[in-house]
Motif scaffolding. Structure first.
Motif, short mmCIF file in Angstrom:
data_model
loop_
_atom_site.label_atom_id
_atom_site.label_comp_id
_atom_site.label_asym_id
_atom_site.label_seq_id
_atom_site.Cartn_x
_atom_site.Cartn_y
_atom_site.Cartn_z
N GLY A 143 -21.51 -5.01 -40.51
CA GLY A 143 -22.33 -4.56 -39.64
C GLY A 143 -22.08 -5.21 -38.33
N TRP A 144 -22.73 -4.72 -37.19
CA TRP A 144 -22.50 -5.09 -35.68
C TRP A 144 -24.02 -4.78 -35.12
CZ3 TRP A 144 -18.95 -8.50 -34.25
CH2 TRP A 144 -19.00 -8.77 -33.00
N ASN A 145 -24.69 -5.79 -34.45
CA ASN A 145 -25.56 -5.78 -33.34
C ASN A 145 -25.52 -6.62 -32.24
OD1 ASN A 145 -26.31 -8.02 -34.50
ND2 ASN A 145 -27.84 -7.05 -36.23
N VAL A 165 -14.50 -8.61 -39.83
CA VAL A 165 -15.42 -7.92 -39.22
C VAL A 165 -15.26 -6.36 -39.58
CG1 VAL A 165 -16.83 -7.20 -37.58
CG2 VAL A 165 -15.84 -9.26 -37.31
N THR A 223 -16.96 -2.79 -39.19
CA THR A 223 -18.23 -2.09 -38.53
C THR A 223 -17.97 -0.75 -38.61
OG1 THR A 223 -16.87 -1.91 -36.39
CG2 THR A 223 -18.05 -3.83 -36.83
N ASP A 224 -18.74 0.23 -38.27
CA ASP A 224 -18.85 1.54 -38.18
C ASP A 224 -17.88 2.33 -37.06
OD1 ASP A 224 -20.54 2.23 -40.26
OD2 ASP A 224 -22.37 1.98 -39.09
N THR A 251 -17.20 1.00 -32.60
CA THR A 251 -17.55 -0.31 -32.25
C THR A 251 -16.28 -0.90 -31.43
OG1 THR A 251 -19.21 -0.48 -33.88
CG2 THR A 251 -18.40 -2.44 -32.67
N LEU A 279 -15.02 -4.07 -30.46
CA LEU A 279 -15.12 -5.11 -30.76
C LEU A 279 -14.75 -6.34 -29.54
CD1 LEU A 279 -16.12 -7.13 -33.37
CD2 LEU A 279 -13.85 -7.50 -34.07
N HIS A 298 -10.60 -7.00 -37.18
CA HIS A 298 -11.63 -5.95 -37.14
C HIS A 298 -11.29 -4.79 -38.04
CE1 HIS A 298 -13.64 -2.58 -34.61
NE2 HIS A 298 -14.49 -3.17 -35.66
N THR A 318 -12.68 -1.07 -39.44
CA THR A 318 -13.45 0.14 -39.13
C THR A 318 -13.75 0.93 -40.45
OG1 THR A 318 -12.65 0.10 -36.72
CG2 THR A 318 -13.99 2.27 -37.68
N THR A 370 -28.74 -2.81 -37.98
CA THR A 370 -28.84 -2.44 -36.58
C THR A 370 -29.79 -2.54 -35.81
OG1 THR A 370 -29.58 -0.24 -37.36
CG2 THR A 370 -27.28 -0.62 -37.78
#
Length: 675
Positions: free
Chosen positions: A393-395, A417, A419-420, A423, A425, A448, A450, A475
């Motif tokens: 995830g990422w926020n 990492v 993420t959806d 993103t 990065l 990274h 995805t 999120t």
């Protein structure tokens, strides 16, 4: 017959005609009401008169009696005689009815407005020494609960909440979450947080403390700054309540502190949460330990006066306190000195910072607590190995987590990492990269990936058994992020399924927005959750209870950036040996740390990390296992833990002190059996 030409039933046509007639005007409505009343009153009055055996025998007499009965029923008067007299009587009755109805309407309207105003919470609170909470977010229940617990046993206490919402709903929500609290009364008011007139409703100038909660919308930090400015107009210079606030983004921290003034303390929620997540990933069990330490249910930080400690060394004071753990000093000028050198002398005006079960003054023991030097583990730094971490995830806190890992992990560490899609990065990390970052190669390699995190196959292709720990983030979308816990719960469910399928233990720390989500989170044997903002809420309540702790928490969570740590007991004592807790305290002092509690490892338990036993008695003896964990406050950056001045313990690892010096005659160098 065609459906469009079907005749409408008479009942529906009559209802439509009646509704259309009533909708014309007020006069039409009054006419229909009069007609309906006459249609009921006159026939009933006639029936009453004709069935009355004492009624007049003549028709005219009976009609006069019907008139009198109907007039009395409708309050139109009962005058009989000629037709003009009867009409005048009806006119007077209608005028009297209109006047009475007007008076009743005015009174009803006034009472309704007053009740509506009371429901809106617009009356001024006439209290003193109360606690004021300004704002509303997911952590208000935690703040109010801790403020209530902090004043438990102190008699009647009032907590006032000002929020931009219906006060009845506010009080109902807090009462449902907190239950009935003995001796504590909730007073809720409604208003605009940035309006000084609305803030004046809760009388902040007469309060004991004012807590300003951070808003959850996009401009929440700006709202906090404006609220602090509005409070500043109500609080006169000089003595007054302590103001405790929090912002999400560190860019607004300087402005918020300027607006809060000298009596204010402003915390940063995002960076504090990021540091806690990093600590929890590298030292599992930290969330539970911090919750135990920062709430009011057990032992917590206190600033106490210990007159007997003046002239003694910090080492001697720490080992002569039986049921509390010393972690530092608060100097006369208010500056904190945490984990000082053992031979630091307590000067007049200094106050002791301890972890204890209450804030009562604790007397010093006549002698030092027993220290078994034969059970001490060999000292020396144990370098931490390189780690491999997984971030799901990422926020907005994710770049802070990456930055904290880059600063603390050993070279050769890696971070994957996931993420959806969508993103960027590299762009996100570039925006949050510090200006003073080193040009050298970072110690952390970031990769990274995805994936669709909502899909169960999102983690396929990742060798989960190769990770030391996993961080799962939620999120930040939307003003009410309660629903954003769903992706995190899905990730936890996938990781838990992998653990059950492979039989392996994978340490996982998950960030949740709603504390209720933690009750349903599928946590594994070595997993824990961090509720966003909960740590900040606990710290805010602690500072509101004792403003002197503001400098202490600033040192612990900001300057040192997470100085609390869980270390295995074999850092301090030999595994399998029986020793008093004082031995652990003495060993930690030599390493530049202050031991404040421990967590006993219990094999074959469903959860590895339970409650930490805080501030145990120094004379409490137990057999220490290598899996036991000790909660310590570590030294700040730049401190040399191997300084020879710190070697206070005797034996082959340190020289004995001369009699009369700290660590000499009567000090921790004596065997436990000689006391």
């Amino acid at each position: 017959m065609d459906r469009g030409q079907e005749r409408t039933p008479l009942r529906q046509r009559a209802r439509y005609l009646f509704d259309r007639t009533l909708a014309r005007s007020t006069g039409t409505l009054l006419g229909w009401l009069a007609l309906c009343c006459l249609a009921v009153v006159v026939p009933v009055s006639t029936l009453l008169v004709w069935t009355d055996p004492d009624a007049p025998h003549s028709v005219s007499g009976r009609l006069a009696q019907v008139w009198r009965t109907s007039a009395e029923t409708l309050r139109l008067g009962a005058v009989t005689g000629t037709l003009p007299r009867m009409l005048l009587s009806v006119l007077l009755g209608l005028i009297a009815l209109l006047c009475v109805s007007t008076v009743v309407g005015v009174v009803t309207t006034g009472l309704g407005e007053q009740l509506t105003e009371l429901r809106r919470g617009r009356s001024r609170v006439l209290e003193r020494d109360h606690d004021v909470v300004v704002g509303w977010n997911d952590q208000i229940v935690t703040v109010v609960r801790e403020l209530t617990a902090g004043r438990a046993g102190g008699g009647r206490h009032v907590i006032t909440v000002l929020a931009d919402r219906d006060p009845a709903q506010t009080e109902a929500a807090l009462t449902a979450a907190l239950g009935v609290t003995e001796g504590v009364r909730l007073v809720c008011r409604s208003g605009t947080l940035t309006d000084p007139d609305d803030l004046a409703l809760v009388t902040p100038a007469a309060a004991r403390a004012v807590v300003v909660l951070p808003a959850e919308d996009a401009d929440g930090d700006l709202t906090t700054v404006r609220t602090l400015l509005a409070l500043h107009t109500l609080l006169a210079d000089g003595p007054g309540p302590r103001v405790v606030a929090a912002v999400h983004d560190g860019r607004y921290l300087p402005a918020a502190r300027l607006a809060a003034g000298p009596r204010g303390t402003v915390l940063e929620t995002d960076r504090t949460a990021a540091r806690l997540l990093v600590q929890s990933a590298r030292r599992p069990g930290m969330p539970s330990a911090l919750r135990d330490l920062l709430d009011f249910s057990g032992a917590e930080f206190h600033v106490t006066e210990v007159p007997d400690a003046v002239g003694l060394s910090f080492e001697e004071v720490a080992l002569r306190l039986d049921t509390s753990c010393a972690v530092g000093l608060l100097r006369r000028d208010g500056s904190p000195l945490l984990t000082p050198a053992p031979r630091t002398v307590v000067e007049p005006g200094d106050r002791l910072v301890t972890v204890a079960h209450d804030d009562r003054a604790v007397p010093l023991l006549d002698r030092w607590a027993p220290v078994d030097t034969t059970a001490l583990a060999p000292s020396g730094p144990a370098p931490e190995p390189a780690v491999r971490l997984l971030l799901l995830g990422w926020n907005r806190r994710a770049p802070m987590i990456v930055d904290a890992l880059c600063r603390t992990v050993r070279p050769g560490s890696s971070l994957d990492v996931v993420t959806d899609p969508g993103t960027d990065l590299e762009l996100a990390l570039a925006r949050h990269r510090p200006l003073d970052s080193d040009a050298e190669a970072p110690a952390l390699t970031v990769t990274h990936h995805t994936r669709d995190l909502a899909a169960p196959e999102a983690l396929h292709g990742l060798e989960l058994s190769g990770y030391d720990s996993v961080i799962a983030l939620g999120t930040d979308h939307g003003p009410a992020p309660r629903g954003s816990d769903a992706p995190t719960l899905l990730a936890l469910l996938t990781l838990r399924s992998w653990e059950q399928r492979t039989g392996r233990v994978l340490p996982v720390v998950a960030e949740l927005h709603d504390r209720r989500s933690g009750r349903v989170a599928p946590l594994g044997h070595a997993s824990d959750v961090v509720v966003r903002g909960e740590l900040t809420a606990l710290v805010m309540a602690q500072i509101a209870h004792d403003p002197r702790l503001a400098a202490v928490f600033e040192e612990i969570f900001t300057v040192r950036g997470g100085a609390l740590a869980l270390r295995t007991a074999d850092h301090y004592v030999l595994p399998g040996r029986e020793a008093a807790f004082a031995t652990v305290v003495a060993a930690a002092l030599e390493r530049g740390e202050c031991a404040i509690g421990y967590h006993a490892h219990v094999p074959r338990t469903a959860r590895r990390y339970g409650a930490v036993r805080l501030a145990p008695g120094k004379s409490e003896r137990r057999v220490w296992q290598a899996e036991d964990e000790v909660l310590v406050l570590t030294a700040g950056p730049g401190r040399d833990d191997c300084d020879p001045e710190r070697r206070i313990l005797p034996g082959p690892r340190a020289q004995r002190s001369e009699p009369g010096e700290p660590g000499g005659q009567g000090g921790p160098g004596e065997e436990a059996g000689l006391r």
